[in-house]
Design an enzyme around this catalytic site. Sequence first.
Site, PDB file in Angstrom:
ATOM      1  N   CYS A   2     -31.135 101.977  44.685  1.00 36.51           N
ATOM      2  CA  CYS A   2     -31.511 100.842  45.531  1.00 36.51           C
ATOM      3  C   CYS A   2     -31.967 101.414  46.857  1.00 36.51           C
ATOM      4  O   CYS A   2     -31.176 102.022  47.584  1.00 36.51           O
ATOM      5  CB  CYS A   2     -30.330  99.891  45.728  1.00 36.51           C
ATOM      6  SG  CYS A   2     -30.712  98.501  46.835  1.00 36.51           S
ATOM      7  N   GLU A 106     -37.526  97.139  43.476  1.00 38.84           N
ATOM      8  CA  GLU A 106     -37.629  98.358  42.677  1.00 38.84           C
ATOM      9  C   GLU A 106     -39.084  98.504  42.249  1.00 38.84           C
ATOM     10  O   GLU A 106     -39.842  97.531  42.234  1.00 38.84           O
ATOM     11  CB  GLU A 106     -36.715  98.301  41.450  1.00 38.84           C
ATOM     12  CG  GLU A 106     -35.238  98.489  41.750  1.00 38.84           C
ATOM     13  CD  GLU A 106     -34.885  99.874  42.265  1.00 38.84           C
ATOM     14  OE1 GLU A 106     -35.796 100.741  42.347  1.00 38.84           O
ATOM     15  OE2 GLU A 106     -33.714 100.096  42.600  1.00 38.84           O
TER      16      GLU A 106
END
Length: 223
Positions: A2, A106
Amino acid sequence: MCGRYTLFTDFESLLERFDIEYSMEEDLFIPSYNIAPSQQVVSIINDGKKNRLGKLRWGLIPGWAKDEKVSYKMINARSETVEQKPSFCNAFTKRRCLIPMDSFFEWKKHDSSKIPMRIKLKTDEVFAVAGLWESWKSPEGKTIHSCTILTTEANSLVSDIHDRMPVILRPEDEKVWLNTELQEKETLKRLLVPYDASVMEAYAVSSEVNSPKNNHEGLLNSL
């Protein structure tokens, strides 16, 4: 992993959602659409009595570190091995935090390029990601409070984009995670699982999000 996320919910809603009894000043809270490592990020800890809202630098600096530059390699911690790693094991036992966000990004591989994807709850509600925090003092006496985000294997939604995702805690588990008296590792590790994919959604967004210099509401728009 992340490496980028958003937090733009209004301040009062944040206080209510996480039962905050002590908080930084409201004018220190700035909604952000492209939060990146090394920035000061909104975080929640429990001091043993009440939940406190403040800021930590994203990129954990272990107490034993000789140089703060180590933080650039410590933005994430793998939940599967967190209790074994010297950089994280002490914080895992004693210094856990919540990192609130309302979506994360992402990058999905597509031919020779990567497409940024915004991932969020279908309800658009803010959620909490499991984090760890530390306090570090430099040789010159400067103190830095820093944090890292825990990751786990991707659920069925995220796995089409990336093989890892942040550990999103269920609301009923947030209090457990913040409990400073709880140090039983197996109990804690049972919380570190992929979130329910059925309540999440993802969509492609502009490549503007690739640069943290870009930070505006338009980054949320679907392509």
